[in-house]
Design a protein around this motif. Structure first.
Motif, PDB file in Angstrom:
ATOM      1  N   MET A  63       0.820  -1.209   0.000  1.00 38.53           N
ATOM      2  CA  MET A  63       0.000   0.000   0.000  1.00 38.53           C
ATOM      3  C   MET A  63       0.857   1.263   0.000  1.00 38.53           C
ATOM      4  N   ALA A  64       2.005   1.223   0.662  1.00 38.47           N
ATOM      5  CA  ALA A  64       2.913   2.370   0.636  1.00 38.47           C
ATOM      6  C   ALA A  64       3.451   2.587  -0.773  1.00 38.47           C
ATOM      7  N   ALA A  65       3.766   1.500  -1.469  1.00 46.95           N
ATOM      8  CA  ALA A  65       4.243   1.611  -2.849  1.00 46.95           C
ATOM      9  C   ALA A  65       3.149   2.167  -3.741  1.00 46.95           C
ATOM     10  N   TYR A  66       1.941   1.709  -3.541  1.00 48.97           N
ATOM     11  CA  TYR A  66       0.815   2.225  -4.325  1.00 48.97           C
ATOM     12  C   TYR A  66       0.620   3.723  -4.089  1.00 48.97           C
ATOM     13  N   GLY A  67       0.621   4.136  -2.828  1.00 52.75           N
ATOM     14  CA  GLY A  67       0.449   5.547  -2.520  1.00 52.75           C
ATOM     15  C   GLY A  67       1.537   6.413  -3.110  1.00 52.75           C
ATOM     16  N   THR A  68       2.769   5.930  -3.086  1.00 55.21           N
ATOM     17  CA  THR A  68       3.892   6.668  -3.673  1.00 55.21           C
ATOM     18  C   THR A  68       3.728   6.808  -5.176  1.00 55.21           C
ATOM     19  N   ALA A  69       3.352   5.721  -5.839  1.00 55.52           N
ATOM     20  CA  ALA A  69       3.166   5.763  -7.289  1.00 55.52           C
ATOM     21  C   ALA A  69       2.058   6.747  -7.672  1.00 55.52           C
ATOM     22  N   VAL A  70       0.972   6.747  -6.910  1.00 55.97           N
ATOM     23  CA  VAL A  70      -0.126   7.665  -7.201  1.00 55.97           C
ATOM     24  C   VAL A  70       0.291   9.107  -6.967  1.00 55.97           C
ATOM     25  N   ALA A  71       1.003   9.360  -5.876  1.00 53.63           N
ATOM     26  CA  ALA A  71       1.452  10.723  -5.586  1.00 53.63           C
ATOM     27  C   ALA A  71       2.349  11.245  -6.698  1.00 53.63           C
ATOM     28  N   MET A  72       3.318  10.458  -7.118  1.00 55.50           N
ATOM     29  CA  MET A  72       4.246  10.897  -8.153  1.00 55.50           C
ATOM     30  C   MET A  72       3.529  11.108  -9.480  1.00 55.50           C
ATOM     31  N   SER A  73       2.666  10.191  -9.862  1.00 56.21           N
ATOM     32  CA  SER A  73       2.017  10.284 -11.174  1.00 56.21           C
ATOM     33  C   SER A  73       0.992  11.407 -11.221  1.00 56.21           C
ATOM     34  N   SER A  74       0.178  11.547 -10.187  1.00 56.80           N
ATOM     35  CA  SER A  74      -0.892  12.547 -10.219  1.00 56.80           C
ATOM     36  C   SER A  74      -0.345  13.963 -10.137  1.00 56.80           C
ATOM     37  N   LEU A  75       0.631  14.195  -9.275  1.00 54.86           N
ATOM     38  CA  LEU A  75       1.140  15.558  -9.104  1.00 54.86           C
ATOM     39  C   LEU A  75       2.003  16.001 -10.275  1.00 54.86           C
ATOM     40  N   THR A  76       2.782  15.100 -10.862  1.00 53.41           N
ATOM     41  CA  THR A  76       3.562  15.495 -12.030  1.00 53.41           C
ATOM     42  C   THR A  76       2.683  15.669 -13.261  1.00 53.41           C
ATOM     43  N   SER A  77       1.593  14.906 -13.351  1.00 54.09           N
ATOM     44  CA  SER A  77       0.674  15.095 -14.472  1.00 54.09           C
ATOM     45  C   SER A  77      -0.003  16.456 -14.373  1.00 54.09           C
ATOM     46  N   LEU A  78      -0.325  16.867 -13.169  1.00 59.02           N
ATOM     47  CA  LEU A  78      -0.932  18.177 -12.960  1.00 59.02           C
ATOM     48  C   LEU A  78       0.044  19.283 -13.347  1.00 59.02           C
ATOM     49  N   ALA A  79       1.316  19.102 -13.006  1.00 55.61           N
ATOM     50  CA  ALA A  79       2.326  20.096 -13.366  1.00 55.61           C
ATOM     51  C   ALA A  79       2.455  20.234 -14.876  1.00 55.61           C
ATOM     52  N   ALA A  80       2.466  19.105 -15.581  1.00 48.58           N
ATOM     53  CA  ALA A  80       2.582  19.142 -17.037  1.00 48.58           C
ATOM     54  C   ALA A  80       1.369  19.803 -17.665  1.00 48.58           C
ATOM     55  N   ALA A  81       0.176  19.506 -17.143  1.00 48.49           N
ATOM     56  CA  ALA A  81      -1.042  20.104 -17.679  1.00 48.49           C
ATOM     57  C   ALA A  81      -1.045  21.613 -17.471  1.00 48.49           C
ATOM     58  N   GLU A  82      -0.578  22.055 -16.304  1.00 50.92           N
ATOM     59  CA  GLU A  82      -0.512  23.491 -16.025  1.00 50.92           C
ATOM     60  C   GLU A  82       0.453  24.187 -16.973  1.00 50.92           C
TER      61      GLU A  82
END
Length: 254
Positions: A63-82
């Motif tokens: 679950m820690a690995a899952y949370g880390t993967a989601v944090a990295m993917s979602s926040l960097t995708s938001l940065a690229a979209a911005e």
């Protein structure tokens, strides 16, 4: 006007912004902790032996690995979209600059990945997750945070392809889909396990569990170390190609 690399004000604003974002809190922190508590702490079999620890520790790492993967993917995708929406060009006229903006976003993503990991690890520590040696906790955490950076590439690629704030939600949802089919949430066997070995998160989570399991699966099979390593290398390369393709597509829109 000279550019600055890091702005404490921008870091604070960005952190507060993400804390107020329901997707960030739900997918990166609340969901991994809830999944651990459901399947690791209160399922009735958390105290059973699993490799160099117990089942609760196994689920905690997953679950820690899952949370880390989601944090990295979602926040960097938001940065690229911005950036695609012109926010990067706006910041280029400030002392922060585009480089500072990118670094700020990366620091924010890594910070939330650390918070997600700590939240699950603390929940595990409080509810009986155990490993035979203390260093296994640190080793699992280090592997998760290091290899989790590969999903930052995935998030960037998604953000460059989808020019809207929905890119972050798409990245989070797709990571949940990958986790279900990547032997993260549910132990897989047979054909489903064979398919899982080719999914993006299989190698990442397998290596994150390695200090505990040393490649042993719940089915009794054992993965050779090269299997998850090849998975991580190949998917990291594919994510890098996704970023390159996203850059070309974003330029074609202009």
């Amino acid at each position: 006007m000279s550019n600055v690399t890091i702005s404490p004000t921008m870091l604070r604003v960005e952190a507060l912004r993400q804390i107020r974002n329901p997707y960030t809190l739900a997918f990166t922190i609340a969901m991994p902790v809830a999944m651990y508590l459901l399947f690791g702490a209160t399922a009735g079999y958390g105290s059973l032996s699993a490799g160099n620890g117990n089942v609760a520790f196994y689920v905690m790492v997953s679950m820690a690995a899952y949370g880390t993967a989601v944090a990295m993917s979602s926040l960097t995708s938001l940065a690229a979209a911005e950036a695609q929406q012109g926010w990067g060009r706006q910041l280029a006229m400030t002392p922060l600059g585009s480089t500072g903006y990118a670094i700020t976003k990366l620091i924010t993503a890594v910070t939330f990945a650390i918070v997600a990991l700590l939240a699950v690890f603390v929940a595990g520590w409080l509810t009986g997750a155990q490993a035979s040696d203390g260093w296994r906790w640190l080793a699992c955490a280090a592997i998760i945070l290091t290899l989790g950076l590969m999903f930052g590439l995935y998030g960037l690629g998604v953000g460059l392809f989808f020019k809207s704030d929905s890119a972050a939600a798409l990245a989070s949802i797709s990571m949940t889909f990958f986790a279900f089919f990547g032997n993260v949430f549910i132990p897989l066997d047979g054909l489903m396990l064979d398919i899982a070995r080719f999914t993006p998160v299989y190698g990442f989570v397998a290596l994150s569990r390695w200090p505990l399991t040393e490649g042993m699966l719940t089915t009794g099979q054992t993965d050779a170390l090269w299997v998850p390593i090849v998975n991580v290398v190949v998917w990291s390369a594919l994510f890098a190609l996704l970023v390159a393709a996203g850059i070309r597509r974003s330029r074609s829109r202009r």
